[in-house]
Scaffold this motif. Structure first.
Motif, PDB file in Angstrom:
ATOM      1  N   VAL A 208       2.210   2.278  -3.332  1.00  0.00           N
ATOM      2  CA  VAL A 208       1.225   2.893  -4.214  1.00  0.00           C
ATOM      3  C   VAL A 208       1.002   4.358  -3.843  1.00  0.00           C
ATOM      4  CG1 VAL A 208      -1.191   2.854  -4.937  1.00  0.00           C
ATOM      5  CG2 VAL A 208       0.066   0.707  -4.691  1.00  0.00           C
ATOM      6  N   GLU A 209       0.952   4.634  -2.555  1.00  0.00           N
ATOM      7  CA  GLU A 209       0.577   5.964  -2.073  1.00  0.00           C
ATOM      8  C   GLU A 209       1.754   6.930  -1.950  1.00  0.00           C
ATOM      9  OE1 GLU A 209      -1.287   5.140   1.631  1.00  0.00           O
ATOM     10  OE2 GLU A 209      -3.154   4.405   0.725  1.00  0.00           O
ATOM     11  N   ARG A 210       2.936   6.409  -1.768  1.00  0.00           N
ATOM     12  CA  ARG A 210       4.098   7.261  -1.506  1.00  0.00           C
ATOM     13  C   ARG A 210       5.242   6.885  -2.442  1.00  0.00           C
ATOM     14  NH1 ARG A 210       3.636   8.167   4.229  1.00  0.00           N
ATOM     15  NH2 ARG A 210       5.521   9.441   4.165  1.00  0.00           N
TER      16      ARG A 210
ATOM     17  N   LYS B   3       0.829  -1.197   0.000  1.00  0.00           N
ATOM     18  CA  LYS B   3       0.000   0.000   0.000  1.00  0.00           C
ATOM     19  C   LYS B   3       0.867   1.252   0.000  1.00  0.00           C
ATOM     20  CE  LYS B   3      -3.621   2.321   2.682  1.00  0.00           C
ATOM     21  NZ  LYS B   3      -4.442   2.288   3.919  1.00  0.00           N
ATOM     22  N   LEU B   4       1.946   1.211   0.773  1.00  0.00           N
ATOM     23  CA  LEU B   4       2.845   2.356   0.868  1.00  0.00           C
ATOM     24  C   LEU B   4       3.487   2.654  -0.480  1.00  0.00           C
ATOM     25  CD1 LEU B   4       3.861   4.231   3.169  1.00  0.00           C
ATOM     26  CD2 LEU B   4       5.836   2.720   3.387  1.00  0.00           C
TER      27      LEU B   4
END
Length: 452
Positions: free
Chosen positions: A115-117, A112-113
């Protein structure tokens, strides 16, 4: 011619024989001694060579074990980088099945990280410590350009190194850093944190001593501990001992081990304890102005220590206009029921208007206080916040009840009212919608009261 005795005759003989070891025997004896010495030296040299070979072999084995550990970490990070959960789980091992579930959540968090950062899982091992079959490593990762450290633990099984749950008993040797006002106790993992904490806290205490004084101030002790259940706070046994959970219990800043969030927590606790010490038992009464002034000084000290804006406008303006020592003077004069008229005594100004202070945060507190007093059911306290000339309006607002809107005073303009009385016109933002309204405050009985 007399008679000579035997020994007199022998003494006169020029070639009398003198008994002793001959030269050949002496050479043989010296040669034997040299031989024994050479044998001893040879034996010592042989033992030294053997010892050196053993040391080099052990060092080579240690390097081989460490390299295997580093290779394992690199391979594990690679599975996170490419998003291969099956392979990632092959690096995990524990007697408890919960560990696999925990690491599954960790894997999902990383995906998830990514994708977001902006995430760089470099896999670079910054530090290793191996103790028999167990090891710990500090692994670098870069998020949005900021370098972080993850602390991972491993166990060496027969078939290699495996990632295991955190071992809080393997945090390293305990040591202490000391300076004039501060003492920091830590374990080896937290050395970078301890150095930053000690340096920062010492500079904070020195600054505070020049502002509010350090008479009777004991050494401030800080203890950094690998305890997941711990929250930063003062010990119940020692009022000057603060316990801090290790930042390495989670993702920690590599470039700033004592990060801003932790600085704010620690500095706020220290500032509050310093103000308490300076007040020498004076406890401001709620909701007197003194209650906020105490909090305002603490907030200003935190800003002074960390450089982070805490919106302590009132005390900041006092320090800017009259020098930082004026903040210490304020604490010396503060009484449990003091109101804002105390600033005339601190600054020497004839009136509060002449003191030229920034009232934004104080007036914000007065507006927030209205909601607090309604929630407490304190009608008398609520009405006391208002100009007696509009008591009816105050009663109606009290009966209307609390509001979820958070008021913030964004600007204050001194002005003269229609009756020629000095007053403050505050522009207030109401909630997230940034709806603005003007609120008038008048100085009545030594404090600012709402006049509309």
């Amino acid at each position: 011619m007399g008679i000579k005795l035997d020994w007199e005759i022998e003494a006169e003989e020029p070639n009398a024989f003198e008994a002793g070891e001959d030269a050949v025997s002496r050479r043989r004896r010296r040669r034997a001694r040299l031989y024994v010495l050479l044998v001893i030296l040879g034996a010592l040299a042989l033992f030294a060579i053997i010892a050196l070979v053993v040391v080099l072999r052990l060092r080579a084995v240690d390097e081989e074990v460490e390299n295997l550990l580093i290779d394992t970490v690199d391979a594990e990070v690679a599975t996170l980088r490419i998003g291969d959960e099956t392979s990632f789980q092959t690096f995990q091992r524990s007697a408890s099945p919960d560990w696999a579930l925990v690491q599954q959540l960790v894997f999902d968090e990383y995906q998830k990280l990514k994708v977001e950062r902006s995430v760089q899982l470099t896999g670079q091992v910054l530090d290793t410590a191996i103790d028999g079959m167990r090891a710990r490593v500090k692994v670098e990762e870069i998020i949005d350009g900021v370098p972080y450290v993850e602390l991972w633990f491993y166990w060496r099984y027969e078939d290699g190194w495996y990632h295991v749950p955190p071992d809080y008993t393997f945090w390293g040797q305990t040591d202490t850093l000391s300076s004039e006002h501060v003492q920091v106790q830590y374990q080896a993992v937290d050395l970078p944190v301890a150095q930053a904490v000690q340096s920062s806290a010492e500079s904070w205490l020195q600054a505070a001593c020049g502002i509010i004084g350090c008479d009777g101030l004991p050494v401030v002790k800080l203890e950094i501990l690998p305890d997941q259940a711990l929250t930063t706070g003062w010990s119940g046994e020692d009022p000057w001992l603060m316990r801090i959970p290790s930042p390495y219990l989670a993702r920690a800043r590599q470039d700033k081990p004592f990060d801003t969030a932790l600085q704010l927590q620690v500095s706020n606790l220290i500032a509050d304890r310093l103000v308490m010490q300076a007040l020498a038992g004076v406890e401001p009464q709620y909701p007197a102005d003194a209650y906020y002034l105490r909090a305002g000084v603490v907030s200003w000290l935190v800003q002074r220590f960390t450089g982070v804006n805490t919106n302590s406008f009132l005390i900041s303006s006092l320090a800017q206009n009259d020098g930082e020592q004026a903040v210490g003077d304020l604490l010396k004069l503060l009484q449990p029921d003091s109101n804002v008229s105390i600033f005339t005594a601190v600054t020497g100004a004839a009136t509060l208007e002449q003191a030229n202070l920034d009232w934004r945060d104080f007036l914000t507190w007065r507006l927030v206080l209205e909601q607090e007093l309604i929630a407490r059911g304190d009608e008398a306290g609520f009405i006391a916040l208002y100009d007696p000339a509009i008591q009816g309006i105050a009663i109606d607002r009290y009966r209307t009840g609390t509001s979820n809107v958070q008021p913030v005073v964004v600007s204050v303009r001194p002005e003269t009212g229609d009756d020629g009385v000095f007053q403050l016109r505050a522009v207030v933002e109401m909630g997230d919608q940034a709806q603005q309204e003007a609120v008038i405050f008048r100085l009545i009985d030594g404090t600012w009261r709402r006049a509309n």
